[in-house]
Write a protein that holds these residues in place. Structure first.
Motif, PDB file in Angstrom:
ATOM      1  N   LEU A  29       0.796  -1.218   0.000  1.00 12.84           N
ATOM      2  CA  LEU A  29       0.000   0.000   0.000  1.00 12.84           C
ATOM      3  C   LEU A  29       0.835   1.278   0.000  1.00 12.84           C
ATOM      4  CD1 LEU A  29      -2.834   1.180   0.097  1.00 12.84           C
ATOM      5  CD2 LEU A  29      -2.737   0.995   2.580  1.00 12.84           C
ATOM      6  N   TRP A  30       1.810   1.383   0.890  1.00 11.49           N
ATOM      7  CA  TRP A  30       2.525   2.655   1.031  1.00 11.49           C
ATOM      8  C   TRP A  30       3.551   2.879  -0.068  1.00 11.49           C
ATOM      9  CZ3 TRP A  30      -0.153   5.837   3.495  1.00 11.49           C
ATOM     10  CH2 TRP A  30      -0.952   5.426   4.553  1.00 11.49           C
ATOM     11  N   ARG A  31       4.475   1.972  -0.234  1.00 16.11           N
ATOM     12  CA  ARG A  31       5.509   2.173  -1.252  1.00 16.11           C
ATOM     13  C   ARG A  31       4.913   2.099  -2.657  1.00 16.11           C
ATOM     14  NH1 ARG A  31      11.044  -1.190  -2.387  1.00 16.11           N
ATOM     15  NH2 ARG A  31      11.842   0.231  -3.961  1.00 16.11           N
ATOM     16  N   GLY A  32       4.062   1.114  -2.898  1.00 16.30           N
ATOM     17  CA  GLY A  32       3.413   0.989  -4.198  1.00 16.30           C
ATOM     18  C   GLY A  32       2.514   2.178  -4.499  1.00 16.30           C
ATOM     19  N   GLY A  33       1.822   2.666  -3.473  1.00 17.98           N
ATOM     20  CA  GLY A  33       0.980   3.844  -3.641  1.00 17.98           C
ATOM     21  C   GLY A  33       1.777   5.089  -3.980  1.00 17.98           C
ATOM     22  N   LEU A  34       2.928   5.242  -3.332  1.00 19.92           N
ATOM     23  CA  LEU A  34       3.794   6.389  -3.641  1.00 19.92           C
ATOM     24  C   LEU A  34       4.365   6.295  -5.059  1.00 19.92           C
ATOM     25  CD1 LEU A  34       5.719   6.862  -0.275  1.00 19.92           C
ATOM     26  CD2 LEU A  34       4.024   8.393  -1.294  1.00 19.92           C
ATOM     27  N   MET A  35       4.730   5.085  -5.452  1.00 17.32           N
ATOM     28  CA  MET A  35       5.238   4.895  -6.813  1.00 17.32           C
ATOM     29  C   MET A  35       4.153   5.218  -7.841  1.00 17.32           C
ATOM     30  SD  MET A  35       7.387   1.369  -6.297  1.00 17.32           S
ATOM     31  CE  MET A  35       7.887   1.213  -8.004  1.00 17.32           C
ATOM     32  N   ALA A  36       2.933   4.774  -7.575  1.00 15.77           N
ATOM     33  CA  ALA A  36       1.819   5.042  -8.486  1.00 15.77           C
ATOM     34  C   ALA A  36       1.526   6.538  -8.559  1.00 15.77           C
ATOM     35  CB  ALA A  36       0.584   4.274  -8.034  1.00 15.77           C
ATOM     36  N   ALA A  37       1.536   7.206  -7.423  1.00 16.18           N
ATOM     37  CA  ALA A  37       1.277   8.645  -7.395  1.00 16.18           C
ATOM     38  C   ALA A  37       2.356   9.410  -8.166  1.00 16.18           C
ATOM     39  CB  ALA A  37       1.203   9.149  -5.956  1.00 16.18           C
ATOM     40  N   LYS A  38       3.605   9.013  -7.979  1.00 19.97           N
ATOM     41  CA  LYS A  38       4.709   9.664  -8.702  1.00 19.97           C
ATOM     42  C   LYS A  38       4.544   9.483 -10.204  1.00 19.97           C
ATOM     43  CE  LYS A  38       9.692   9.586  -9.191  1.00 19.97           C
ATOM     44  NZ  LYS A  38      10.933   8.891  -8.860  1.00 19.97           N
ATOM     45  N   ARG A  39       4.149   8.292 -10.613  1.00 22.24           N
ATOM     46  CA  ARG A  39       3.955   8.006 -12.036  1.00 22.24           C
ATOM     47  C   ARG A  39       2.819   8.847 -12.612  1.00 22.24           C
ATOM     48  NH1 ARG A  39       4.556   3.548 -15.414  1.00 22.24           N
ATOM     49  NH2 ARG A  39       3.571   4.041 -17.375  1.00 22.24           N
ATOM     50  N   ILE A  40       1.711   8.927 -11.889  1.00 28.93           N
ATOM     51  CA  ILE A  40       0.562   9.698 -12.361  1.00 28.93           C
ATOM     52  C   ILE A  40       0.911  11.180 -12.436  1.00 28.93           C
ATOM     53  CG2 ILE A  40      -1.788  10.422 -11.763  1.00 28.93           C
ATOM     54  CD1 ILE A  40      -2.155   7.508 -10.698  1.00 28.93           C
ATOM     55  N   LEU A  41       1.670  11.676 -11.479  1.00 28.84           N
ATOM     56  CA  LEU A  41       2.071  13.089 -11.501  1.00 28.84           C
ATOM     57  C   LEU A  41       3.040  13.412 -12.636  1.00 28.84           C
ATOM     58  CD1 LEU A  41       2.459  13.809  -7.695  1.00 28.84           C
ATOM     59  CD2 LEU A  41       0.677  14.648  -9.240  1.00 28.84           C
ATOM     60  N   SER A  42       3.773  12.415 -13.129  1.00 25.73           N
ATOM     61  CA  SER A  42       4.696  12.662 -14.241  1.00 25.73           C
ATOM     62  C   SER A  42       4.001  12.511 -15.595  1.00 25.73           C
ATOM     63  CB  SER A  42       5.905  11.725 -14.159  1.00 25.73           C
ATOM     64  OG  SER A  42       5.514  10.397 -14.384  1.00 25.73           O
ATOM     65  N   CYS A  43       2.721  12.217 -15.592  1.00 31.25           N
ATOM     66  CA  CYS A  43       1.968  12.060 -16.834  1.00 31.25           C
ATOM     67  C   CYS A  43       1.390  13.414 -17.243  1.00 31.25           C
ATOM     68  CB  CYS A  43       0.856  11.025 -16.648  1.00 31.25           C
ATOM     69  SG  CYS A  43       0.088  10.548 -18.192  1.00 31.25           S
ATOM     70  N   HIS A  44       2.197  14.186 -17.937  1.00 28.91           N
ATOM     71  CA  HIS A  44       1.783  15.503 -18.419  1.00 28.91           C
ATOM     72  C   HIS A  44       2.431  15.746 -19.781  1.00 28.91           C
ATOM     73  CE1 HIS A  44       5.754  16.894 -17.188  1.00 28.91           C
ATOM     74  NE2 HIS A  44       5.534  16.346 -16.012  1.00 28.91           N
ATOM     75  N   TRP A  71       4.617  17.648 -20.947  1.00 25.83           N
ATOM     76  CA  TRP A  71       6.036  17.987 -21.041  1.00 25.83           C
ATOM     77  C   TRP A  71       6.957  16.829 -20.684  1.00 25.83           C
ATOM     78  CZ3 TRP A  71       2.388  21.013 -18.513  1.00 25.83           C
ATOM     79  CH2 TRP A  71       1.953  22.101 -19.264  1.00 25.83           C
ATOM     80  N   HIS A  72       6.399  15.699 -20.321  1.00 25.66           N
ATOM     81  CA  HIS A  72       7.199  14.511 -20.019  1.00 25.66           C
ATOM     82  C   HIS A  72       7.197  13.611 -21.247  1.00 25.66           C
ATOM     83  CE1 HIS A  72       8.644  10.855 -18.112  1.00 25.66           C
ATOM     84  NE2 HIS A  72       9.015  11.595 -17.090  1.00 25.66           N
ATOM     85  N   PRO A  73       8.348  13.082 -21.660  1.00 27.32           N
ATOM     86  CA  PRO A  73       8.389  12.298 -22.897  1.00 27.32           C
ATOM     87  C   PRO A  73       7.686  10.951 -22.814  1.00 27.32           C
ATOM     88  CG  PRO A  73      10.517  12.240 -21.800  1.00 27.32           C
ATOM     89  CD  PRO A  73       9.670  13.232 -21.054  1.00 27.32           C
ATOM     90  N   GLY A  74       7.499  10.383 -21.624  1.00 20.24           N
ATOM     91  CA  GLY A  74       6.849   9.082 -21.514  1.00 20.24           C
ATOM     92  C   GLY A  74       7.797   7.962 -21.893  1.00 20.24           C
ATOM     93  N   GLY A  75       7.255   6.885 -22.471  1.00 18.29           N
ATOM     94  CA  GLY A  75       8.070   5.759 -22.898  1.00 18.29           C
ATOM     95  C   GLY A  75       7.897   4.539 -22.009  1.00 18.29           C
ATOM     96  N   TYR A  76       8.828   3.619 -22.113  1.00 17.68           N
ATOM     97  CA  TYR A  76       8.785   2.373 -21.351  1.00 17.68           C
ATOM     98  C   TYR A  76       9.262   2.629 -19.934  1.00 17.68           C
ATOM     99  CZ  TYR A  76       9.661  -2.490 -20.104  1.00 17.68           C
ATOM    100  OH  TYR A  76       9.669  -3.713 -19.481  1.00 17.68           O
ATOM    101  N   ASP A  77       8.430   2.300 -18.970  1.00 15.73           N
ATOM    102  CA  ASP A  77       8.748   2.553 -17.566  1.00 15.73           C
ATOM    103  C   ASP A  77       8.158   1.425 -16.705  1.00 15.73           C
ATOM    104  OD1 ASP A  77       9.537   3.773 -15.186  1.00 15.73           O
ATOM    105  OD2 ASP A  77       7.738   5.005 -15.093  1.00 15.73           O
TER     106      ASP A  77
END
Length: 73
Positions: free
Chosen positions: A47-62, A64-70
């Motif tokens: 919940l905590w670490r996975g949730g933080l990773m998911a939140a970071k990923r969603i916040l980088s989805c804009h 100006w971010h190139p995206g790609g394989y992650d």
């Protein structure tokens, strides 16, 4: 309790993937998609670490971010 919460969150994400995401069309700039990444991160790290990773990923989805394989690592 934490495992139960993770299962509920994963079910909510799967509901989103099945019923809501198709209405938007393919717009994710990452592979795997942000929702799939979230499921994998929650299942692997909990919940905590996975949730933080998911939140970071969603916040980088804009635009100006190139995206790609992650993958979840």
């Amino acid at each position: 309790m934490k495992k139960f919460a993770v299962k509920i969150i994963i079910r909510l994400i799967r509901f989103y993937q099945k019923y809501l995401s198709p209405l938007k069309g393919p717009t994710c700039r990452f592979y795997p998609s942000c929702s799939q990444y979230s499921i994998e991160a929650l299942a692997k790290y909990g919940l905590w670490r996975g949730g933080l990773m998911a939140a970071k990923r969603i916040l980088s989805c804009h635009p100006w971010h190139p995206g790609g394989y992650d993958p979840v690592e």
